[in-house]
Design an enzyme around this catalytic site. Structure first.
Site, PDB file in Angstrom:
ATOM      1  N   SER A 282     -22.127 -57.959  12.789  1.00  0.00           N
ATOM      2  CA  SER A 282     -22.594 -58.760  13.486  1.00  0.00           C
ATOM      3  C   SER A 282     -22.061 -58.199  15.103  1.00  0.00           C
ATOM      4  O   SER A 282     -20.691 -58.016  15.243  1.00  0.00           O
ATOM      5  CB  SER A 282     -23.372 -60.661  13.117  1.00  0.00           C
ATOM      6  OG  SER A 282     -23.099 -61.380  14.838  1.00  0.00           O
TER       7      SER A 282
ATOM      8  N   TYR B 214     -18.953 -67.834  10.296  1.00  0.00           N
ATOM      9  CA  TYR B 214     -19.774 -66.926  10.743  1.00  0.00           C
ATOM     10  C   TYR B 214     -19.410 -65.739  11.420  1.00  0.00           C
ATOM     11  O   TYR B 214     -19.275 -64.378  10.335  1.00  0.00           O
ATOM     12  CB  TYR B 214     -21.240 -66.931  11.548  1.00  0.00           C
ATOM     13  CG  TYR B 214     -22.630 -65.462  11.147  1.00  0.00           C
ATOM     14  CD1 TYR B 214     -23.210 -65.787  10.121  1.00  0.00           C
ATOM     15  CD2 TYR B 214     -22.156 -65.511  12.902  1.00  0.00           C
ATOM     16  CE1 TYR B 214     -23.997 -64.789  10.282  1.00  0.00           C
ATOM     17  CE2 TYR B 214     -23.229 -63.912  12.785  1.00  0.00           C
ATOM     18  CZ  TYR B 214     -23.934 -63.689  11.781  1.00  0.00           C
ATOM     19  OH  TYR B 214     -24.872 -62.641  11.794  1.00  0.00           O
TER      20      TYR B 214
END
Ligand code: NAD
Length: 254
Positions: free
Chosen positions: A140, A153
């Site tokens: 990401s 995350y």
């Protein structure tokens, strides 16, 4: 891309993974799609073309036995394995403040996003080696920049970027390993029916991207196809940011 390769995709029943599965099937490849959500797997199977080229397998990517079994079933069914796309993840980056973040939640992010990556590589590598395989890992842009309250995350995705070069060095020359770091990808219309969201973007959302729009699963599928194919044969250990330029644009509050 040469036809009739066999690809294993985790978290393929919705969102980016579903877009990748659709693109690979359209290219004539065979796809084993795993997901923890069986209802979503059934809905995806109805939506996708070429059902005879698709194998759906309920599997939790954080569970070693399930990962090993689903990979073995893929090879039993299709006779070989040419590539792995580890895409499954807890996709919501926000978990609340770090002072309130429970160890359990922290570990849930790490287990699915990062340990799942390790398990796919560990159990997939023996099948990939004979064919000179390719592994694509979904990281990401949040591995590189953050909003508040996204520690678990961000750490899980940063771990994937590090694991990408470690695996590329260990598994080469037989297996190439690369990561994709998507930016904002709109997946609202790539969900199972009861999870579909209307897709609405404001001008400000589009304008924060130098390309003038939010991304789509097709954008990530296009890069994935390339990284799986022999055309990317000189590329390994890299992290490709696919974000419409969002992380390159400086924004000052007015
Ligand atoms: P999504 O929620 O639409 O799809 C994720 C899929 O993974 C779902 O079908 C879900 O059931 C499955 N899944 C979740 N946990 C699983 C598990 N333990 N085992 C197997 N399957 C599991 O999410 P998405 O937006 O398509 O995200 C896909 C990947 O891309 C994720 O790794 C996410 O972190 C990453 N990503 C997404 C974006 C974005 O803007 N959409 C941006 C950067 C990175």
């Amino acid at each position: 891309m040469s036809p009739s390769r066999v690809y294993y995709i985790t978290g393929g029943a919705q969102g980016i993974g579903l877009g990748i599965a659709q693109a690979l099937l359209a290219d004539g490849h065979r796809v084993a799609m795993t997901d923890i959500d069986e209802e979503a797997l059934s809905a995806a199977a109805e939506r996708l073309p070429h059902p005879d080229h698709l194998l759906t397998l309920p599997s939790d990517v954080s569970d070693e036995t399930q990962v090993a079994n689903s990979l073995a079933k893929t090879v039993d069914h299709f006779g070989r394995l040419d590539g792995i796309v580890h895409n499954a993840g807890i996709a919501d980056p926000f978990h609340g403040s770090v002072e309130q973040l429970s160890l359990e939640t922290w570990q849930a992010y790490l287990n699915t996003n990062l340990t799942g990556t390790f398990l796919c590589a560990k159990h997939g590598a023996p099948y990939l080696r004979p064919h000179g395989g390719s592994i694509v890992l979904m990281a990401s842009s949040r591995a590189l920049q953050s909003e508040p309250d996204t520690e678990a995350y961000a750490a899980s995705k940063g771990g994937i970027v590090a694991l990408t070069h470690a695996l590329a060095v260990s598994l080469g020359p037989d297996i190439r390993v690369n990561a994709i770091s998507p930016g904002w990808i709109e997946v609202g219309d790539w969900q199972k029916p009861n999870r579909q969201q209307p897709v609405e973007h404001r001008d400000i959302d589009r304008e924060q991207h130098p390309v003038g729009r939010v991304g789509t699963p097709e954008d990530i599928a296009a890069l994935t196809r390339f990284l799986l194919s022999k055309e990317s044969g000189f590329i390994t250990g890299q992290n490709f940011v696919a974000d419409g330029g969002m992380t390159r644009k400086m924004i000052y509050a007015e």
